[in-house]
Design an enzyme around this catalytic site. Structure first.
Site, mmCIF file in Angstrom:
data_model
loop_
_atom_site.group_PDB
_atom_site.id
_atom_site.type_symbol
_atom_site.label_atom_id
_atom_site.label_comp_id
_atom_site.label_asym_id
_atom_site.label_seq_id
_atom_site.Cartn_x
_atom_site.Cartn_y
_atom_site.Cartn_z
ATOM 1 C CG ASP A 1 -1.705 -1.374 1.149
ATOM 2 O OD1 ASP A 1 -2.151 -1.991 0.031
ATOM 3 O OD2 ASP A 1 -2.339 -1.124 2.072
ATOM 4 C CE LYS B 1 1.957 -2.015 -3.906
ATOM 5 N NZ LYS B 1 2.175 -1.588 -3.016
ATOM 6 C CB ALA C 1 -2.953 -6.730 -4.682
ATOM 7 N N GLY C 2 -4.655 -4.471 -3.701
ATOM 8 C CA GLY C 2 -5.736 -3.286 -3.779
ATOM 9 C C GLY C 2 -4.321 -1.908 -4.419
ATOM 10 C CG HIS C 3 -2.054 -2.052 -6.595
ATOM 11 N ND1 HIS C 3 -1.173 -2.848 -7.865
ATOM 12 C CD2 HIS C 3 -2.259 -2.920 -5.439
ATOM 13 C CE1 HIS C 3 -0.622 -3.220 -7.138
ATOM 14 N NE2 HIS C 3 -1.002 -3.342 -5.860
ATOM 15 C CD GLN D 1 0.700 -8.978 -2.344
ATOM 16 O OE1 GLN D 1 1.298 -9.160 -3.713
ATOM 17 N NE2 GLN D 1 -0.298 -9.169 -2.540
ATOM 18 C CB VAL E 1 2.145 16.773 -3.305
ATOM 19 C CG1 VAL E 1 4.063 16.630 -3.121
ATOM 20 C CG2 VAL E 1 2.087 16.993 -4.551
HETATM 21 P P1 GDP Z 1 -0.979 0.133 -3.669
HETATM 22 O O1 GDP Z 1 -1.562 -1.001 -2.885
HETATM 23 O O2 GDP Z 1 0.303 0.500 -3.230
HETATM 24 O O3 GDP Z 1 -1.549 0.744 -4.670
HETATM 25 O O4 GDP Z 1 -1.726 1.941 -2.958
HETATM 26 P P2 GDP Z 1 -2.997 2.440 -1.992
HETATM 27 O O5 GDP Z 1 -3.587 2.218 -3.430
HETATM 28 O O6 GDP Z 1 -3.139 0.175 -1.300
HETATM 29 O O7 GDP Z 1 -2.953 3.069 -0.997
HETATM 30 C C1 GDP Z 1 -2.494 3.994 -1.439
HETATM 31 C C2 GDP Z 1 -3.236 5.209 -0.851
HETATM 32 O O8 GDP Z 1 -2.770 6.302 -0.883
HETATM 33 C C3 GDP Z 1 -4.724 5.058 -1.761
HETATM 34 O O9 GDP Z 1 -5.756 5.540 -1.477
HETATM 35 C C4 GDP Z 1 -4.111 6.615 -2.676
HETATM 36 O O10 GDP Z 1 -5.039 7.393 -3.633
HETATM 37 C C5 GDP Z 1 -3.335 7.085 -2.269
HETATM 38 N N1 GDP Z 1 -2.298 7.834 -2.327
HETATM 39 C C6 GDP Z 1 -0.674 7.790 -3.107
HETATM 40 N N2 GDP Z 1 -0.069 9.005 -3.497
HETATM 41 C C7 GDP Z 1 -0.748 9.955 -2.522
HETATM 42 C C8 GDP Z 1 -0.123 10.849 -2.233
HETATM 43 O O11 GDP Z 1 0.956 11.476 -2.252
HETATM 44 N N3 GDP Z 1 -1.073 11.607 -1.601
HETATM 45 C C9 GDP Z 1 -2.558 11.586 -1.198
HETATM 46 N N4 GDP Z 1 -2.851 11.745 0.127
HETATM 47 N N5 GDP Z 1 -2.483 10.276 -1.268
HETATM 48 C C10 GDP Z 1 -2.413 9.266 -2.237
HETATM 49 P P1 IMO Z 2 -0.768 -4.496 -2.540
HETATM 50 O O1 IMO Z 2 -0.185 -4.589 -3.165
HETATM 51 C C1 IMO Z 2 -1.444 -4.817 2.786
HETATM 52 C C2 IMO Z 2 -0.662 -8.785 3.545
HETATM 53 C C3 IMO Z 2 -2.283 -9.253 4.171
HETATM 54 C C4 IMO Z 2 -1.748 -10.566 5.725
HETATM 55 C C5 IMO Z 2 -0.493 -10.973 4.800
HETATM 56 C C6 IMO Z 2 -0.626 -12.141 4.024
HETATM 57 O O2 IMO Z 2 -2.121 -3.376 -2.253
HETATM 58 O O3 IMO Z 2 -0.155 -3.393 -2.200
HETATM 59 P P2 IMO Z 2 -2.007 -12.604 2.357
HETATM 60 O O4 IMO Z 2 -3.577 -12.637 1.804
HETATM 61 O O5 IMO Z 2 -1.484 -12.092 1.565
HETATM 62 O O6 IMO Z 2 -2.363 -14.088 2.710
HETATM 63 O O7 IMO Z 2 -2.241 -11.739 3.124
HETATM 64 O O8 IMO Z 2 -0.372 -10.183 4.000
HETATM 65 N N1 IMO Z 2 -1.103 -8.502 2.401
HETATM 66 C C7 IMO Z 2 -1.112 -7.198 1.412
HETATM 67 N N2 IMO Z 2 -1.072 -5.651 3.094
HETATM 68 N N3 IMO Z 2 -1.052 -4.560 1.525
HETATM 69 C C8 IMO Z 2 -1.577 -5.163 0.372
HETATM 70 O O9 IMO Z 2 -1.202 -5.150 -1.634
HETATM 71 C C9 IMO Z 2 -1.547 -6.885 0.586
HETATM 72 N N4 IMO Z 2 -1.106 -8.067 -0.237
HETATM 73 C C10 IMO Z 2 -1.394 -8.848 1.136
HETATM 74 O O10 IMO Z 2 -2.393 -7.797 5.497
HETATM 75 O O11 IMO Z 2 -0.961 -8.883 6.671
HETATM 76 MG MG MG Z 3 -2.919 -1.400 -1.638
#
Ligand code: GDP
Ligand code: IMO
Ligand code: MG
Length: 422
Positions: free
Chosen positions: A13, A16, A39-41, A223, A412
């Protein structure tokens, strides 16, 4: 044209999805190589929010192609649902998304086993996403997995699935859970398989041919480094190689075709799920949660938050060979008077400058902090490096130096435009 591997340098998270979306402009194909719909992007385009789980974030750029590589574990029913949501948001998927025929399938018994194992572990639970990821990779290593290619062969799939449901039902029943109906699973997977059939390909050949034609690839990490099954805080990890090496094995593109590695990290630290997090701090968690930030994109769970951990990011730079850092969520620290950065750990009399391999030792570590004065100015409007407050620039420069890689990108805000190239 350069082929780029993008990885998370912390616990997932890191932002990415946002950085992938920015970098996709320069490439032809975006490739997922490991993990699954754990994953959740998140990507914002204008006011529309997209959350990608299995589909590479590159799908949001109309002329780019996307690949789900052999190293990914694919839940076909979940993937069809994700495609339907995207198409509902007017994103064209057909003809642009390709799924490896050798990727392994996540089946309903994997999800059931994942959930049951967590319950049985009690206080030692991992805090998984319950998407069946661990059991699916377990089957792959044990050579009892079913693959996309099997799903494409009706009779073979039915025979293999019947056997696997029978075996897994025995385990589930022994654990006091209900068994699954072969007929129901079979019907749902056949329907999903028929929908996905036009997208299935030999993606190893597709990718290597694309490179031979001079096209460039972006490998979308999922991850983060400390969730890697080998290099993370085992056993509090996911079940795949989330570090840079996984991009090669998970796609069939050889190491000497990779040109650079970008490491994404937040300006602070978050983790979702159990396991050690040395810099965890309730004050910074309350601050971010009060702003409505740091809730999981996949499970909605509040993320644990802490100060930036430079011991961890230094480790990540080494193990991934990070050439360039992208620091996100800088704006999250805008209101703080003092900002702390962990520069070493201490456990009893021992000082650590690296992440200890034993999660129990890491859990007992206390962070050694350096302090930085906050900038107390909003940064979301900055578009150039020199538009950032001096103290923010100093802080970012320190993060890069302590981590051991140059700073390339600063984010930012969640939008594309809120990106600064150093
Ligand atoms: P990922 O799994 O690495 O793609 O990250 P996630 O999407 O799970 O979580 C990152 C969160 O931060 C999301 O809600 C993005 O929209 C947010 N985000 C990313 N870069 C920035 C930033 O520079 N500022 C703010 N405020 N939010 C951001
Ligand atoms: P993205 O791509 C954050 C964590 C889970 C748990 C551990 C094992 O969005 O960054 P699993 O279901 O994979 O067996 O869980 O890994 N986890 C993540 N944490 N971002 C993720 O993906 C994750 N994918 C798995 O919360 O601690
Ligand atoms: Mg994520």
């Amino acid at each position: 044209m350069a082929n780029t591997i993008l990885v998370g340098a912390q616990w997932g998270d890191e932002g990415k999805g946002k950085i992938i979306d920015v970098l996709t402009e320069e490439v032809d194909i975006v490739v997922r190589t490991q993990g699954g719909n754990n994953a959740g992007h998140t990507v914002f385009l204008g006011d529309t929010k997209y959350v990608l789980h299995l589909v590479p974030s590159g799908i949001l750029r109309p002329r780019k192609r996307c690949v789900i590589g052999n190293g990914v574990v694919v839940d076909p029913v979940g993937l069809v649902e994700e495609i339907d949501v995207l198409e509902g948001q007017r994103v064209r998927v057909k003809g642009r998304l390709f799924i490896s025929e050798t990727a392994h399938l996540v089946l309903p018994y994997h999800r059931e086993l994942d959930a049951r194992r967590e319950i049985r572990k009690g206080r030692q639970k991992i805090g998984t996403t319950k998407r069946g990821i661990g059991p699916a990779y377990g089957d792959k290593a044990a050579r009892t997995g079913l693959r996309v290619i099997d799903l494409m062969h009706a009779e073979r799939f039915a025979g293999q699935l019947r056997e696997r449901v029978r075996e897994n039902n025995a385990v589930l029943r022994a654990w006091g859970a209900k068994g699954l109906s072969f007929e129901r699973v079979h019907a749902a997977y056949r329907a999903a398989g028929d929908r996905l059939r036009p997208l299935v390909a030999n993606t190893m050949i597709l990718l290597n041919d694309a490179i031979a034609r001079g096209q460039s690839l972006l490998f979308e990490g999922a991850q983060g480094t400390f969730l890697d099954v080998d290099h993370g805080t085992y056993p509090y990890v996911t079940s795949s190689n989330t570090t840079a090496g996984g991009a090669c094995t998970g796609s069939g593109v050889p190491p000497h075709r990779m040109d650079r590695v970008v490491g994404v990290m937040k300006a602070y630290t978050t983790r979702v799920g159990e396991g050690p997090l040395p810099t965890e701090n309730p004050e910074i968690a309350d601050l971010l949660h009060a702003m409505g930030r740091e809730f999981g994109a996949t499970t909605g769970r509040p993320r644990r938050c802490g100060w930036f951990d430079a011991v961890a990011t230094r480790h990540a730079c080494r193990v991934n060979g990070i050439d360039e850092l992208a620091v996100t969520n800088v704006d999250g620290l805008d209101t703080l008077e003092t900002i702390r950065v962990c520069i070493a750990y201490r456990a009893g009399r021992t000082r650590y400058d690296h992440v200890p391999s034993d999660a129990e030792v890491l859990a007992a570590c206390e962070p050694v902090y350096a302090e930085f004065p906050g900038w107390r100015t909003p940064t979301q409007g900055a578009r150039r490096w020199r538009e950032l407050p001096v103290r923010a620039r100093e802080y970012l420069q320190a993060l890069a130096e302590l981590s051991g890689a140059p700073l390339g990108i600063v984010s930012v805000g969640p939008a594309r435009a809120q990106t600064i190239f150093r």
